[in-house]
Scaffold this active site. Structure first.
Site, PDB file in Angstrom:
ATOM      1  N   LYS A 158      -6.908  -5.073  -3.071  1.00  0.00           N
ATOM      2  CA  LYS A 158      -7.427  -5.644  -1.899  1.00  0.00           C
ATOM      3  C   LYS A 158      -8.521  -4.529  -1.437  1.00  0.00           C
ATOM      4  O   LYS A 158      -8.408  -3.410  -1.593  1.00  0.00           O
ATOM      5  CB  LYS A 158      -6.704  -5.982  -0.815  1.00  0.00           C
ATOM      6  CG  LYS A 158      -5.865  -4.891  -0.301  1.00  0.00           C
ATOM      7  CD  LYS A 158      -4.723  -5.329   0.723  1.00  0.00           C
ATOM      8  CE  LYS A 158      -3.967  -4.424   1.195  1.00  0.00           C
ATOM      9  NZ  LYS A 158      -4.579  -3.232   1.997  1.00  0.00           N
ATOM     10  N   CYS A 171      -2.031  -2.699   7.314  1.00  0.00           N
ATOM     11  CA  CYS A 171      -1.726  -3.622   6.535  1.00  0.00           C
ATOM     12  C   CYS A 171      -0.809  -4.339   6.440  1.00  0.00           C
ATOM     13  O   CYS A 171      -0.592  -5.721   6.099  1.00  0.00           O
ATOM     14  CB  CYS A 171      -2.053  -2.993   5.106  1.00  0.00           C
ATOM     15  SG  CYS A 171      -3.747  -2.559   5.081  1.00  0.00           S
ATOM     16  N   ASP A 189       0.862  -1.024  -0.067  1.00  0.00           N
ATOM     17  CA  ASP A 189       0.013   0.036   0.024  1.00  0.00           C
ATOM     18  C   ASP A 189       0.908   1.297   0.144  1.00  0.00           C
ATOM     19  O   ASP A 189       0.567   2.226   0.779  1.00  0.00           O
ATOM     20  CB  ASP A 189      -0.835  -0.080   1.124  1.00  0.00           C
ATOM     21  CG  ASP A 189      -1.925  -1.269   1.158  1.00  0.00           C
ATOM     22  OD1 ASP A 189      -2.044  -2.024   0.211  1.00  0.00           O
ATOM     23  OD2 ASP A 189      -2.799  -1.079   2.062  1.00  0.00           O
TER      24      ASP A 189
HETATM   25  C1  VGL Z   1      -4.656   0.699   5.654  1.00  0.00           C
HETATM   26  C2  VGL Z   1      -6.581   1.446   7.001  1.00  0.00           C
HETATM   27  C3  VGL Z   1      -7.261   1.446   6.036  1.00  0.00           C
HETATM   28  C4  VGL Z   1      -3.269   0.216   5.494  1.00  0.00           C
HETATM   29  C5  VGL Z   1      -5.592   0.636   4.719  1.00  0.00           C
HETATM   30  O1  VGL Z   1      -2.710   0.105   4.217  1.00  0.00           O
HETATM   31  O2  VGL Z   1      -2.611  -0.150   6.504  1.00  0.00           O
HETATM   32  N1  VGL Z   1      -5.163   1.144   6.814  1.00  0.00           N
HETATM   33  N2  VGL Z   1      -6.997   0.824   4.847  1.00  0.00           N
END
Ligand code: VGL
Ligand code: ZN
Length: 212
Positions: A114, A159, A16
């Site tokens: 995702k 994540c 991410d």
């Molecule tokens: C994430 C919160 C919501 C992350 C993704 O990448 O850690 N955290 N969506």
């Protein structure tokens, strides 16, 4: 003197590293952009590189805005249990969902998206938050002969940590490259995640310890 050698059987999963998790983004992680040079260096060391991309529908059920009366960082009960509610972020096709422009995406073999089911969040790169729906990543890596997976990216305590824990549950060795991660660290979430990583047997290293 580097202590860990990236070798055949190893894979790197960069979690991410997207505009919305970097300074100026919708769910900005402090210093989130500082993981980019670390991620780029690591990407050159591994025989397999996978990127994950948080990829939500508009009005996703993990967004506080989808729950009248709720504010970001509060929780709610969804069908699968307690869910932290987030600001709207990483909406499919938006600039915020794009990878940080400095990330060397050309080295990646696979992008795992995702969180694209409206009712289910997915922190882990392997399994969604209902803990039943899989992403296919374990099968992909297993078929390519992976035994050990290194993780870096955003956010340490959500994540990245959930992915590393699930790697162990799927029978892989898991290593987290800590200077290649930054945390949301809200409500004790980082300390809790570090406890879980320790209990799961995830190895924590610094990127300078990793070489070919
Ligand atoms: C994430 C919160 C919501 C992350 C993704 O990448 O850690 N955290 N969506
Ligand atoms: Zn998300």
């Amino acid at each position: 003197m580097p202590r860990i050698q990236a070798q055949s059987g190893d894979a790197l999963v960069l979690v991410d590293i997207q505009n919305d998790f970097c300074p100026g983004g919708a769910l900005a992680v402090a210093e989130g952009d500082e993981v980019v040079p670390v991620a780029n260096r690591l990407a050159g060391l591994f025989p397999i590189v996978v990127l994950t991309q948080d990829w939500h529908t508009p009005g996703h059920h993990s967004f506080a805005s989808a729950h009248p009366g709720k504010a970001p960082f509060q929780t709610t009960e969804l069908s699968y249990g307690t869910q932290v509610l987030w600001p709207d972020h990483c909406i499919q096709g938006t600039e915020g969902a794009g990878f940080h422009p400095g990330l060397d995406t050309g080295r990646a073999h696979l992008v795992i998206r995702k969180g694209f089911r409206a009712e289910i969040d997915s922190y882990s790169a392997f399994r969604e938050n209902d803990r039943q729906t899989t992403t296919g990543l374990a099968g992909y890596l297993r078929e390519r002969g992976t035994r050990r997976i290194f993780f870096a990216g955003l956010a340490t305590d959500y994540c990245v940590a959930w992915s590393a824990e699930d790697a162990v549950r799927n029978g892989f060795e898991a290593v987290m490259v800590m200077d290649g991660c930054r945390a949301i660290d809200q409500g004790g979430s980082l300390a809790a995640a570090l406890d879980r990583l320790n209990a799961a047997g995830v190895t924590l290293v610094q990127s300078g310890d990793v070489a070919t």
